[in-house]
Design an enzyme around this catalytic site. Sequence first.
Site, PDB file in Angstrom:
ATOM      1  N   CYS A 212      -0.266   4.261   2.088  1.00  0.00           N
ATOM      2  CA  CYS A 212      -0.067   4.042   3.523  1.00  0.00           C
ATOM      3  C   CYS A 212       1.412   4.146   3.904  1.00  0.00           C
ATOM      4  O   CYS A 212       1.763   4.692   4.948  1.00  0.00           O
ATOM      5  CB  CYS A 212      -0.595   2.668   3.930  1.00  0.00           C
TER       6      CYS A 212
ATOM      7  N   CYS B 145       0.849  -1.192   0.000  1.00  0.00           N
ATOM      8  CA  CYS B 145       0.000   0.000   0.000  1.00  0.00           C
ATOM      9  C   CYS B 145       0.884   1.242   0.000  1.00  0.00           C
ATOM     10  O   CYS B 145       1.318   1.714   1.055  1.00  0.00           O
ATOM     11  CB  CYS B 145      -0.912   0.006   1.226  1.00  0.00           C
TER      12      CYS B 145
END
Lengths: 131, 131, 131, 131, 131, 131
Positions: B83, B80
């Site tokens: 993130c 991700c």
Amino acid sequence: MGTVPLLSDEEAAPEARAVFDDIRAKRQTDTVNNFWRALAHDPAQLASVWERVQQVMAPGALDPLTKELIYVAVSTVNGCSYCVHSHTAAARAKGLTPEMHGELLAVIAMAMQTNALVTALGVEADEHFKA
Amino acid sequence: MGTVPLLSDEEAAPEARAVFDDIRAKRQTDTVNNFWRALAHDPAQLASVWERVQQVMAPGALDPLTKELIYVAVSTVNGCSYCVHSHTAAARAKGLTPEMHGELLAVIAMAMQTNALVTALGVEADEHFKA
Amino acid sequence: MGTVPLLSDEEAAPEARAVFDDIRAKRQTDTVNNFWRALAHDPAQLASVWERVQQVMAPGALDPLTKELIYVAVSTVNGCSYCVHSHTAAARAKGLTPEMHGELLAVIAMAMQTNALVTALGVEADEHFKA
Amino acid sequence: MGTVPLLSDEEAAPEARAVFDDIRAKRQTDTVNNFWRALAHDPAQLASVWERVQQVMAPGALDPLTKELIYVAVSTVNGCSYCVHSHTAAARAKGLTPEMHGELLAVIAMAMQTNALVTALGVEADEHFKA
Amino acid sequence: MGTVPLLSDEEAAPEARAVFDDIRAKRQTDTVNNFWRALAHDPAQLASVWERVQQVMAPGALDPLTKELIYVAVSTVNGCSYCVHSHTAAARAKGLTPEMHGELLAVIAMAMQTNALVTALGVEADEHFKA
Amino acid sequence: MGTVPLLSDEEAAPEARAVFDDIRAKRQTDTVNNFWRALAHDPAQLASVWERVQQVMAPGALDPLTKELIYVAVSTVNGCSYCVHSHTAAARAKGLTPEMHGELLAVIAMAMQTNALVTALGVEADEHFKA
């Protein structure tokens, strides 16, 4: 369910046996974990991994316990239960308390959640990220 | 490439807007990241995630910086990038130095390696693990 | 820990039993692996997977051993130990030597490392990639 | 969306610059990919990764093209699009034809399928695996 | 950042063009998504995937919308944002409401959490699972 | 291979024991699965997860069976066999038939394939996705 047999001290090639002995000396234990005994089929790889692990996990800007927490986190996401087990044990040997362990799990669980939400929502990078 | 539009302050439902304002207050910033604006389509989920994040990431047996390092590690393995970016920024705000960052990456990389080696070798649990 | 019972030859529906027999004939063995016996609850899916596996793994521009190495690599990253085991055995039947196996593992481990480093560093595509 | 800036030749520390120059010499190109420029913030890690990559990817029991195919497979499962791109390019430089590329993708796709089916069915290890 | 160019109708081989036309007919749209245009370099694989997708996603014991929800869930965990986007759009075309979408995300997030907790805790199978 | 011992009713702290009793009452069974007994070392986390699971998995815009299917899909991709087993059992208790189960697996397998093909082909977002 090994794809290779675990090598005993006697079955390991001299270069691998030397690594087993160094593990015993450095970790102050007579045990050489199954991981090293499986890796011993490739003595050069065994030596390389053992050397690198010592460098990477040594005290530095991050302390050894913090490094084990990171190791457990990565191993959890990769689903490697052997690794989760062995590095949780290592973390305990380096000071992990039950309270810390609970917090580690809570952070891993939280990150798993938000990683998935970000992907499912297709969240695009904020402008200020790109600066 | 969002699967939902990002909600502005005006577009967000009152319950979601309240969360935006709380984020601003708690984080002492006027910025509400895209993640929260995407999640705002489900105000109950937004509120639940925001509350849980504060609990989980608060100082405890583990300090906030350590918690961010774990978050970055999990986000990296899950791929991700949003993130990874936002939690690396958070880690920096909590004291991450370039030296620490390099060590974090080295540990993540090491764990990725050995996780895969264990799986490919089919390493079985050591007897002493089962105790 | 099956979510479905493994079907014996007698328990399998005729369409599934026909696939078992074709596996025996094509692989020149009396053994029908547990995977096929579990999949046999859905005879159409069993037949489809068996047919596709034969097409995909046949000699082509890539030889069968190379295809098994790729299969082991994917199975390792996905953490499927059953698959790692069965495809490593298949690779050995197709000529995998211990030396090759060590190199396969070293490449998988290297890729796991650099994949994670790229993600953690947020490396953006080089201009020349986009050409 | 880098978490670190990409270092130019001038910004890189001498140890890192030396690695850039070695990459240029060994790969016979003036290009130093973004990956190396991001990793250059940790010159020791950069040097270690560059050295290991050369060892691991060199001709051996497996040829260099086969090694790139494995690298692409691992990178695909890990979802690292940067890595997929750069190693597919490397594979092409080492002889990958469109026909081979199609077969690589077909094997990766097949493995992804059966890995998931095994996990969802909870297939247990065959007795003959344990021998 | 394609590893292959996207093939236009004119560039695609006749077998691939036939699949494009079938997609248009079956989906009642003039659009042929980039996925199919990339896959078209391997017309046999394109045809196989298109045929299988229609079989798998057709109404059955599970309705088409439920099947798209499962598809989005798998794509989220695998981090395939292209797939998340295209299958979320497909789900909307088959009746997904914002309320359903929020619940889908909440379930995915919950599962991500508990999957990680189980792995980190090393939870062993309950006796009653083995029955 | 637990990283923590499973807590019996007597060993669990009062707050955790209360959760066990609530699980028994709500699920109308005397069994408290190993997952809850492992999580009980952190009573606050146990309570939080139990509460959230009930909210998330309750009937809503999506019915409980559909939610279990999604849960099995996520657990499969994450390779959590414990979770796959326990949620497949839950799905059966909520109406999953063998026919539905076969279709669930076929969709998961299809998605795993196309997710990987998209990544390996580096398919870029269609223009109409960005609208």
